[in-house]
Design a protein around this motif. Structure first.
Motif, PDB file in Angstrom:
ATOM      1  N   ILE A  37       0.757  -1.202   0.142  1.00  0.00           N
ATOM      2  CA  ILE A  37       0.077   0.059   0.074  1.00  0.00           C
ATOM      3  C   ILE A  37       0.758   1.182   0.148  1.00  0.00           C
ATOM      4  O   ILE A  37       1.764   1.338   0.616  1.00  0.00           O
ATOM      5  N   VAL A  38       0.642   2.221  -0.803  1.00  0.00           N
ATOM      6  CA  VAL A  38       1.332   3.342  -0.853  1.00  0.00           C
ATOM      7  C   VAL A  38       0.881   4.252  -0.278  1.00  0.00           C
ATOM      8  O   VAL A  38      -0.201   4.824  -0.414  1.00  0.00           O
ATOM      9  N   ASN A  39       1.534   4.822   0.971  1.00  0.00           N
ATOM     10  CA  ASN A  39       0.910   5.774   1.716  1.00  0.00           C
ATOM     11  C   ASN A  39       1.085   7.315   1.042  1.00  0.00           C
ATOM     12  O   ASN A  39       2.158   7.896   1.682  1.00  0.00           O
ATOM     13  N   VAL A  40       0.228   7.848   0.522  1.00  0.00           N
ATOM     14  CA  VAL A  40       0.341   9.065  -0.151  1.00  0.00           C
ATOM     15  C   VAL A  40       0.060  10.107   0.853  1.00  0.00           C
ATOM     16  O   VAL A  40       0.317  11.483   0.745  1.00  0.00           O
ATOM     17  N   GLY A  41      -0.721   9.780   1.991  1.00  0.00           N
ATOM     18  CA  GLY A  41      -0.761  10.691   2.862  1.00  0.00           C
ATOM     19  C   GLY A  41       0.114  10.821   3.999  1.00  0.00           C
ATOM     20  O   GLY A  41       0.162  11.295   5.321  1.00  0.00           O
ATOM     21  N   HIS A  42       1.498  10.243   3.355  1.00  0.00           N
ATOM     22  CA  HIS A  42       2.723  10.020   4.408  1.00  0.00           C
ATOM     23  C   HIS A  42       2.971  11.459   5.111  1.00  0.00           C
ATOM     24  O   HIS A  42       3.192  11.657   6.453  1.00  0.00           O
ATOM     25  N   GLY A  43       2.931  12.683   4.708  1.00  0.00           N
ATOM     26  CA  GLY A  43       3.279  14.049   5.384  1.00  0.00           C
ATOM     27  C   GLY A  43       2.473  14.438   6.362  1.00  0.00           C
ATOM     28  O   GLY A  43       2.791  15.035   7.193  1.00  0.00           O
ATOM     29  N   ALA A  44       1.137  14.064   6.265  1.00  0.00           N
ATOM     30  CA  ALA A  44       0.198  14.399   7.303  1.00  0.00           C
ATOM     31  C   ALA A  44       0.550  13.703   8.601  1.00  0.00           C
ATOM     32  O   ALA A  44       0.439  14.594   9.712  1.00  0.00           O
ATOM     33  N   PHE A  45       1.081  12.603   8.559  1.00  0.00           N
ATOM     34  CA  PHE A  45       1.509  11.895   9.823  1.00  0.00           C
ATOM     35  C   PHE A  45       2.888  12.539  10.400  1.00  0.00           C
ATOM     36  O   PHE A  45       3.161  12.653  11.624  1.00  0.00           O
ATOM     37  N   ILE A  46       3.605  13.030   9.485  1.00  0.00           N
ATOM     38  CA  ILE A  46       4.762  13.843  10.018  1.00  0.00           C
ATOM     39  C   ILE A  46       4.635  15.044  10.642  1.00  0.00           C
ATOM     40  O   ILE A  46       5.070  15.495  11.848  1.00  0.00           O
ATOM     41  N   PHE A 211      14.814  20.790  12.892  1.00  0.00           N
ATOM     42  CA  PHE A 211      15.594  21.481  11.988  1.00  0.00           C
ATOM     43  C   PHE A 211      14.673  22.508  11.269  1.00  0.00           C
ATOM     44  O   PHE A 211      15.201  23.650  10.487  1.00  0.00           O
ATOM     45  N   THR A 212      13.523  22.624  11.520  1.00  0.00           N
ATOM     46  CA  THR A 212      12.769  23.538  11.186  1.00  0.00           C
ATOM     47  C   THR A 212      11.778  24.410  12.207  1.00  0.00           C
ATOM     48  O   THR A 212      10.532  23.962  12.226  1.00  0.00           O
ATOM     49  N   PRO A 213      12.411  24.637  13.192  1.00  0.00           N
ATOM     50  CA  PRO A 213      11.378  25.100  14.458  1.00  0.00           C
ATOM     51  C   PRO A 213      10.663  26.041  14.261  1.00  0.00           C
ATOM     52  O   PRO A 213       9.637  26.113  15.245  1.00  0.00           O
ATOM     53  N   VAL A 214      10.583  26.905  13.086  1.00  0.00           N
ATOM     54  CA  VAL A 214       9.481  27.978  12.987  1.00  0.00           C
ATOM     55  C   VAL A 214       8.486  27.448  11.890  1.00  0.00           C
ATOM     56  O   VAL A 214       7.746  28.324  11.354  1.00  0.00           O
ATOM     57  N   GLY A 215       8.654  26.332  11.328  1.00  0.00           N
ATOM     58  CA  GLY A 215       7.891  25.791   9.970  1.00  0.00           C
ATOM     59  C   GLY A 215       6.897  24.839  10.319  1.00  0.00           C
ATOM     60  O   GLY A 215       6.419  23.948   9.566  1.00  0.00           O
ATOM     61  N   ILE A 216       6.171  24.801  11.593  1.00  0.00           N
ATOM     62  CA  ILE A 216       5.166  23.929  12.070  1.00  0.00           C
ATOM     63  C   ILE A 216       3.772  24.265  11.652  1.00  0.00           C
ATOM     64  O   ILE A 216       3.609  25.473  12.078  1.00  0.00           O
ATOM     65  N   ASN A 217       3.164  23.447  10.729  1.00  0.00           N
ATOM     66  CA  ASN A 217       1.898  24.054  10.320  1.00  0.00           C
ATOM     67  C   ASN A 217       1.229  22.751   9.780  1.00  0.00           C
ATOM     68  O   ASN A 217       1.924  21.676   9.287  1.00  0.00           O
ATOM     69  N   VAL A 218      -0.182  22.796   9.731  1.00  0.00           N
ATOM     70  CA  VAL A 218      -1.028  21.641   9.420  1.00  0.00           C
ATOM     71  C   VAL A 218      -0.620  21.144   7.770  1.00  0.00           C
ATOM     72  O   VAL A 218      -1.182  19.968   7.687  1.00  0.00           O
ATOM     73  N   TYR A 219      -0.337  22.095   7.222  1.00  0.00           N
ATOM     74  CA  TYR A 219       0.022  21.634   5.654  1.00  0.00           C
ATOM     75  C   TYR A 219       1.450  21.498   5.463  1.00  0.00           C
ATOM     76  O   TYR A 219       1.858  21.444   4.024  1.00  0.00           O
ATOM     77  N   MET A 220       2.220  21.205   6.440  1.00  0.00           N
ATOM     78  CA  MET A 220       3.561  21.127   6.203  1.00  0.00           C
ATOM     79  C   MET A 220       4.016  19.836   5.497  1.00  0.00           C
ATOM     80  O   MET A 220       5.112  19.717   4.970  1.00  0.00           O
ATOM     81  N   GLY A 221       3.176  18.986   5.554  1.00  0.00           N
ATOM     82  CA  GLY A 221       3.516  17.538   5.202  1.00  0.00           C
ATOM     83  C   GLY A 221       3.794  17.207   3.589  1.00  0.00           C
ATOM     84  O   GLY A 221       4.482  16.506   3.226  1.00  0.00           O
ATOM     85  N   GLY A 222       3.267  18.036   2.973  1.00  0.00           N
ATOM     86  CA  GLY A 222       3.322  18.004   1.406  1.00  0.00           C
ATOM     87  C   GLY A 222       4.613  17.933   1.000  1.00  0.00           C
ATOM     88  O   GLY A 222       5.257  17.103  -0.067  1.00  0.00           O
ATOM     89  N   GLU A 223       5.548  18.885   1.499  1.00  0.00           N
ATOM     90  CA  GLU A 223       7.020  18.750   0.909  1.00  0.00           C
ATOM     91  C   GLU A 223       7.806  17.677   1.306  1.00  0.00           C
ATOM     92  O   GLU A 223       8.654  16.834   0.836  1.00  0.00           O
ATOM     93  N   TYR A 224       7.416  16.958   2.506  1.00  0.00           N
ATOM     94  CA  TYR A 224       8.061  15.691   3.081  1.00  0.00           C
ATOM     95  C   TYR A 224       7.513  14.507   2.294  1.00  0.00           C
ATOM     96  O   TYR A 224       8.120  13.614   2.355  1.00  0.00           O
ATOM     97  N   THR A 225       6.510  14.771   2.071  1.00  0.00           N
ATOM     98  CA  THR A 225       5.813  13.478   1.002  1.00  0.00           C
ATOM     99  C   THR A 225       6.648  13.428  -0.116  1.00  0.00           C
ATOM    100  O   THR A 225       7.102  12.328  -0.602  1.00  0.00           O
ATOM    101  N   LEU A 226       6.849  14.469  -0.912  1.00  0.00           N
ATOM    102  CA  LEU A 226       7.701  14.287  -2.029  1.00  0.00           C
ATOM    103  C   LEU A 226       9.147  13.903  -1.735  1.00  0.00           C
ATOM    104  O   LEU A 226       9.578  12.896  -2.421  1.00  0.00           O
ATOM    105  N   LYS A 227       9.653  14.352  -0.574  1.00  0.00           N
ATOM    106  CA  LYS A 227      10.975  13.955  -0.450  1.00  0.00           C
ATOM    107  C   LYS A 227      10.923  12.385  -0.108  1.00  0.00           C
ATOM    108  O   LYS A 227      11.863  11.732  -0.466  1.00  0.00           O
ATOM    109  N   ALA A 228       9.808  11.984   0.718  1.00  0.00           N
ATOM    110  CA  ALA A 228       9.949  10.625   1.147  1.00  0.00           C
ATOM    111  C   ALA A 228       9.900   9.543  -0.234  1.00  0.00           C
ATOM    112  O   ALA A 228      10.451   8.592  -0.276  1.00  0.00           O
TER     113      ALA A 228
END
Length: 296
Positions: A37-46, A211-228
């Motif tokens: 199963i491909v977890n395309v919602g990966h970034g939301a859990f981060i 590493f991103t102490p001021v970048g915590i946001n509910v939509y922050m996960g998209g960037e990490y999904t791509l990288k993952a």
């Protein structure tokens, strides 16, 4: 000389950050390797892990490294609930069904988090000093994130190789029918693997905040999904260990490119680095689609 010092410093930071990238991708690769199963919602859990670290620090003064224990517990509980309610019904369904389901779950988690925490960016600062290394000073927080990633990955590796349950997971991956014949409860192994994969992903979100102490946001996960996904393909989509090693490589490429792209007039290095991620993904798919470890 200044260019060389900057490049070496960025590569050092890249290796440190790459360890967290690798850990964050292990959960994605584990879920795909066992359940396909491909977890395309990966970034939301981060993102969930990042907010756990934030609120534990802001409300109770609990440092992020202690929050790791809460994060993996919460992550595994969320993962188990999602498996029992949704994923269990999709194990043998067409891949598109599980893909859409995980995409919807990721969006639901983001929007639910938005209702609770809002859409504004937040952050915290955990200052505990640093150490001079190769032309730069590295904060202890980042070194602790680096060490934590390696220790956690090593513990997971030993668990898979040496414990009875870990061997059962590997048996299911190799041959589901054969494992069933040997008395292994495949459904329980699926539930455990999915919850552990989500738990590792949420846990990595705690380390990301260092590493991103001021970048915590509910939509922050998209960037990490791509990288993952880039890292997972680079290491072999079904190989958690390949993903961890590939995280280091990706971190070096990402941070090293900052310095090199900065030499090009009129170029914004950060924005172009995201484009570079897509280029790396395409090249790996063209040259060695099975990844560094061949998906083992």
């Amino acid at each position: 000389m200044a260019f060389v010092e900057q490049l070496i410093s960025n590569l050092l930071y890249g290796a440190i950050l790459g360890s967290v990238y690798g850990l964050a991708t292990m959960g994605l690769s584990l879920i795909f390797g066992v359940l396909r199963i491909v977890n395309v919602g990966h970034g939301a859990f981060i993102m969930v892990g990042a907010f756990i670290a934030y609120w534990m620090f802001i409300l109770y003064g609990i440092p992020p490294l202690i929050s790791l224990f809460l994060a993996i517990a919460v992550g595994m509980a969320i993962g188990l609930a999602i498996y029992m309610l949704v994923v269990k019904r999709l194990v043998d369904a067409p891949e598109l069904a599980s893909l859409l389901a995980m995409f919807a779950i990721g969006i639901f988690i983001e929007e639910f988090a938005k209702q609770i925490w809002g859409a504004d960016y937040v952050g915290y600062s955990w200052e505990i000093g640093g150490v001079s290394m190769l032309f730069t000073e590295v904060p202890f927080t980042k070194l602790l994130a680096f060490a934590s990633s390696i220790v956690i990955a090593a513990v997971v590796y030993v668990w898979f190789r040496k414990t009875k349950i870990g061997k059962a997971v590997r048996a299911v991956v190799e041959d589901r029918e054969g494992a069933t014949t040997c008395g292994i409860d495949v459904s329980r192994i699926y539930a455990l693997s999915f919850s552990l994969g989500i738990g590792l992903t949420v846990l990595s979100g705690v380390l990301v905040t260092l590493f991103t102490p001021v970048g915590i946001n509910v939509y922050m996960g998209g960037e990490y999904t791509l990288k993952a996904f880039v890292i997972a393909v680079l290491g072999g989509l079904a190989s958690p260990w390949g993903a961890f090693y590939a995280g280091f490589i990706f971190g070096l490429i990402e941070n090293g490119s900052y310095t090199l792209l900065g030499l090009i007039p009129g170029v914004e290095p950060f924005g172009l680095t995201r484009f570079l991620s897509s280029v790396v993904l395409m090249l790996v798919l063209l040259v060695k689609p099975t990844g560094l470890l061949g998906g083992e």
